[in-house]
Design an enzyme around this catalytic site. Structure first.
Site, PDB file in Angstrom:
ATOM      1  N   GLU A 176     -25.612 -47.438  51.169  1.00 52.62           N
ATOM      2  CA  GLU A 176     -24.450 -47.344  52.048  1.00 52.62           C
ATOM      3  C   GLU A 176     -24.209 -45.875  52.400  1.00 52.62           C
ATOM      4  O   GLU A 176     -23.907 -45.067  51.533  1.00 52.62           O
ATOM      5  CB  GLU A 176     -23.254 -47.919  51.283  1.00 52.62           C
ATOM      6  N   ASP A 219     -24.141 -48.653  46.499  1.00 55.61           N
ATOM      7  CA  ASP A 219     -22.824 -48.231  46.976  1.00 55.61           C
ATOM      8  C   ASP A 219     -22.779 -46.714  47.182  1.00 55.61           C
ATOM      9  O   ASP A 219     -23.343 -45.956  46.396  1.00 55.61           O
ATOM     10  CB  ASP A 219     -21.805 -48.629  45.879  1.00 55.61           C
ATOM     11  N   ASP A 278     -25.209 -55.317  43.417  1.00 55.93           N
ATOM     12  CA  ASP A 278     -24.507 -54.183  44.010  1.00 55.93           C
ATOM     13  C   ASP A 278     -24.409 -53.090  42.953  1.00 55.93           C
ATOM     14  O   ASP A 278     -23.787 -53.283  41.907  1.00 55.93           O
ATOM     15  CB  ASP A 278     -23.097 -54.653  44.423  1.00 55.93           C
ATOM     16  N   HIS A 306     -17.660 -56.808  53.286  1.00 54.99           N
ATOM     17  CA  HIS A 306     -16.400 -57.009  52.563  1.00 54.99           C
ATOM     18  C   HIS A 306     -15.396 -55.888  52.808  1.00 54.99           C
ATOM     19  O   HIS A 306     -14.310 -55.910  52.229  1.00 54.99           O
ATOM     20  CB  HIS A 306     -16.708 -57.116  51.070  1.00 54.99           C
ATOM     21  N   ASP A 307     -15.767 -54.880  53.585  1.00 56.93           N
ATOM     22  CA  ASP A 307     -14.874 -53.738  53.819  1.00 56.93           C
ATOM     23  C   ASP A 307     -14.290 -53.738  55.228  1.00 56.93           C
ATOM     24  O   ASP A 307     -13.725 -52.719  55.653  1.00 56.93           O
ATOM     25  CB  ASP A 307     -15.637 -52.419  53.617  1.00 56.93           C
TER      26      ASP A 307
HETATM   27  O1  TEU Z   1     -17.252 -48.374  50.178  1.00 61.25           O
HETATM   28  C1  TEU Z   1     -17.442 -47.046  50.537  1.00 61.25           C
HETATM   29  C2  TEU Z   1     -16.541 -46.524  51.611  1.00 61.25           C
HETATM   30  O2  TEU Z   1     -16.257 -45.344  51.588  1.00 61.25           O
HETATM   31  C3  TEU Z   1     -16.031 -47.338  52.732  1.00 61.25           C
HETATM   32  O3  TEU Z   1     -17.082 -47.910  53.381  1.00 61.25           O
HETATM   33  C4  TEU Z   1     -14.952 -48.266  52.297  1.00 61.25           C
HETATM   34  O4  TEU Z   1     -14.911 -49.297  53.216  1.00 61.25           O
HETATM   35  C5  TEU Z   1     -13.572 -47.670  52.256  1.00 61.25           C
HETATM   36  O5  TEU Z   1     -12.712 -48.551  52.906  1.00 61.25           O
HETATM   37  C6  TEU Z   1     -13.373 -46.320  52.845  1.00 61.25           C
HETATM   38  O6  TEU Z   1     -12.065 -46.098  53.302  1.00 61.25           O
HETATM   39  C7  TEU Z   1     -17.809 -48.831  48.987  1.00 61.25           C
HETATM   40  C8  TEU Z   1     -17.520 -50.305  48.808  1.00 61.25           C
HETATM   41  O7  TEU Z   1     -18.167 -51.016  49.809  1.00 61.25           O
HETATM   42  C9  TEU Z   1     -16.041 -50.517  48.778  1.00 61.25           C
HETATM   43  O8  TEU Z   1     -15.706 -51.865  48.684  1.00 61.25           O
HETATM   44  C10 TEU Z   1     -15.500 -49.749  47.606  1.00 61.25           C
HETATM   45  O9  TEU Z   1     -14.116 -49.830  47.603  1.00 61.25           O
HETATM   46  C11 TEU Z   1     -15.936 -48.297  47.622  1.00 61.25           C
HETATM   47  O10 TEU Z   1     -17.311 -48.141  47.873  1.00 61.25           O
HETATM   48  C12 TEU Z   1     -15.679 -47.632  46.306  1.00 61.25           C
HETATM   49  O11 TEU Z   1     -16.607 -48.095  45.368  1.00 61.25           O
END
Ligand code: TEU
Length: 632
Positions: free
Chosen positions: A302, A244, A137, A379-380
């Site tokens: 992403e 990311d 990642d 994971h989000d």
């Molecule tokens: O997430 C990016 C992001 O903006 C969203 O998809 C995230 O779920 C967040 O909840 C927005 O409100 C990526 C990673 O997947 C996430 O785990 C990290 O916290 C984020 O970047 C920051 O690096």
């Protein structure tokens, strides 16, 4: 029960359909090929099954309550047996863990509780030995405040690395009070600027103040990213990256206030100021050229805040040489109140809305050189079976809906991504658990924000939303074994997040070898997907019954002919009941455009409980089936 009166005919579904009477004229020709041969021409990652491992919660080998790389290595056979082709490992780099490793302190070192860089080398070797790949990642929109680059940048205005981050002077309001350079509100319920006393400037951070944004406008900074993060790990043998926040590297450089859309807040949502900025495609192309292409590394980026498919396509068009794949989030964001203020105020939606999002990103690559992805967990987000299925009405419906969601995912076009625990139907944390069990910075900040408002209703609504949508649900320990301590995840007295109370019912050990289980169904579906990649991985997606509130129906059509018969494209019909009520079946042969005798039953989620689904059998609650117009 929904009406079944409207007839769907091949002529409306398949504009290029050749009726059997025309076949004898020899109008259409296609060489006979089987689905697997088609794969020969395609890169491995299109039909490959990716599996995301969240390292803190997968497997703890040393009893400290945190998952680790040796623990993951010990479970690689499990992943390989499941049918996984590529492991995506969420960040394991050295980090103060303000955001679970998405705040990197040192890209070349591993956070000690996970292991060492040598453990990553061993993981790579062990994946490769099993014919699997490994991607890491890559978090390079921002670093941790503790990264040496930021420490240097912060040390003085004249530091050679000052410009590697985004520093701006303060503004002053009419009362002469210091205010940030813009009024932007970031993610995690934070403003996007933090004041630095020492050098008397603000730095930009789209996420937590612990995560300052790198300045991609600076060419030395970009080169350091390519060399010291990407090439460093590619040289050690990893196969690529999940990248990311990939569309946030180019910010709009005017640094202007965003329009006030929510007067209750001092700061305002402003994603248009940092998503898909003016130089984004230049930066990603350069990243590809300088770091990915030389290694033939696979990339999945992403994307967020996309207006629609037309904006996504430039990122994934093969000829543009930017990214192989991206995650587009409109479906997975369903139910949230947007990314900013009201994110966790739950917004109900209907099945037709979900179908529309899916259809858009299934079909947007047609006739292009782009590619798409399939996923419903990461994971989000909360667990799919708790959000889209039914995990609250007893074991039968939990299992049926988890199996139907599996059938849905495994039949969609694009590269399939599974998230750890999805394959056993892991569910959200129990509703009785209080906010103290939610460890994520985002959950905590949103809850604290609601509490600080003193508005009881907002607190209750936020807690309700968190119970469905919080990122924590997918981060609790993996459930390996219902008889072992901590579900077999760890021997520790205390694990970093609490183990789900229901682990005795939902775990790998219990499901292994049980044909009625979610796990064995996934195993079977992945085999089916790989046996007919022309239909399931590469097929053209045609949605039916778009407005039906309970049934989810679509056809996948291959470019290949049935048994080499010109004009008779191989098709699969996917019929699913997304409700607790029995539903009428589909007109299988009509929809498939074949005779009743040539329609074949491929699989049902009720298999193992009931032998065979007839063409005209009603759909049981949360049952899904696949039929084909070719002999499976
Ligand atoms: O997430 C990016 C992001 O903006 C969203 O998809 C995230 O779920 C967040 O909840 C927005 O409100 C990526 C990673 O997947 C996430 O785990 C990290 O916290 C984020 O970047 C920051 O690096």
């Amino acid at each position: 029960m929904a009406e079944n009166a409207d007839k769907i005919t091949p002529a409306t579904l398949y504009p290029n359909h050749v009726s059997s009477s025309k076949l004898t004229n020899g109008l259409c020709h296609q060489t006979e090929q089987n689905g697997t041969q088609l794969l020969g021409k395609e890169p491995w990652w299109k039909a490959g099954v990716f599996y995301q491992v969240y390292p803190a919660s997968f497997m703890d080998s040393n009893g400290d309550g945190w998952g680790d790389i040796p623990g993951l290595i010990s479970k690689l056979d499990y992943l390989s047996d499941l049918g996984v082709d590529c492991v995506w490992l969420s960040p394991v780099f050295d980090s103060p863990q303000a955001d679970m490793g998405y705040d990197v302190r040192d890209y070349q070192a591993i956070y000690a509780p996970y292991g060492t860089a040598e453990d990553v080398d061993r993981l790579t070797e062990e994946c490769h030995r099993r014919g699997m790949k490994l991607i890491l990642d890559l978090v390079v929109n921002h670093t941790s405040v503790e990264h040496a680059w930021f420490q240097e940048s912060r040390s003085s205005k004249t530091s050679p690395k000052r410009d590697w981050y985004i520093w701006k002077p303060a503004r002053y309001n009419s009362q002469g009070e210091r205010i940030p350079p813009t009024n932007w509100r970031g993610y995690f319920a934070c403003p996007t600027w933090t004041w630095d006393e020492e050098t008397q400037e603000y730095y930009l951070h789209l996420y937590a103040p612990d995560q300052p944004d790198l300045n991609w406008e600076n060419p030395d900074c970009r080169d350091a990213i390519y060399k010291e993060t990407m090439r460093f790990w590619l040289d050690r043998g990893v196969d690529g990256f999940r990248i990311d926040t990939v569309n946030k590297y180019s910010k709009r450089t005017e640094y202007q206030d965003a329009p006030v859309t929510d007067p209750r807040w001092e700061s305002q949502p402003a994603p248009e100021m940092w998503c898909n900025g003016p130089r984004i495609h230049e930066f990603i192309h350069e990243m590809n050229e300088k770091a990915l292409a030389p290694y033939q590394a696979v990339s999945v980026g992403e994307l967020s805040n996309m207006a629609g498919p037309a904006d996504v396509l430039p990122y994934v068009g093969a000829a543009r040489r930017e990214l192989d794949m991206v995650f587009e989030f409109s479906m997975i964001r369903l139910g949230t109140g947007g990314g900013f203020g009201p994110k966790y105020i739950y917004q109900p939606y209907t099945l037709p809305t979900l179908k529309r999002h899916v259809a858009r990103f299934q079909t947007f690559i047609e006739g292009t050189d782009g590619w798409t992805t399939v996923f419903c967990e990461n994971h989000d987000n909360g667990r799919a079976v708790s959000r889209f299925g039914d995990s609250g009405s007893g074991a039968e419906l939990w299992r049926a809906s988890a199996r139907t969601l599996a059938l849905w995912q495994a039949t969609l076009t694009g590269t399939l991504f599974l998230y750890q625990g999805q394959e056993i139907g892991m569910v959200n944390m129990p509703a009785a658990w209080g906010i103290e069990e939610y460890k994520d910075v985002e959950s905590r900040n949103f809850y604290a924000d609601a509490s600080a408002s003193g508005d009881r209703d907002r607190v209750d609504k936020t807690m309700h939303g968190l119970r469905i949508l919080a990122r924590d649900h997918s981060r609790i320990p993996f459930q390996w074994d219902g008889e072992a301590r901590n579900a077999g995840f760890s021997d520790a007295d205390e694990t970093w997040m609490r183990v789900h109370d229901g682990y005795r019912d939902i775990n790998v050990k219990k499901q292994t070898g049980d044909p009625a289980s979610v796990l064995e169904f996934w195993r079977r579906l992945l085999k089916i997907r790989k046996k007919y990649p022309d239909v399931f991985v590469h097929g053209v997606f045609r949605s039916l019954r778009d407005e039906d509130l309970q049934r989810y129906v679509y056809v996948k059509e291959s470019k290949l002919d049935v048994n080499g018969k010109p004009g008779t494209k191989r098709r699969a019909l996917v019929v699913m009941n997304w409700s607790k009520e029995v539903q009428e079946p589909e007109n299988v042969n009509e929809v498939l455009g074949c005779s009743a005798e040539s329609a074949h039953f491929l699989v049902s989620t009720t298999d193992g409980c009931r032998e065979r689904a007839q063409l005209d059998a009603a759909l049981e609650p949360w049952e899904g089936r696949i039929y084909t117009n070719f002999q499976p």
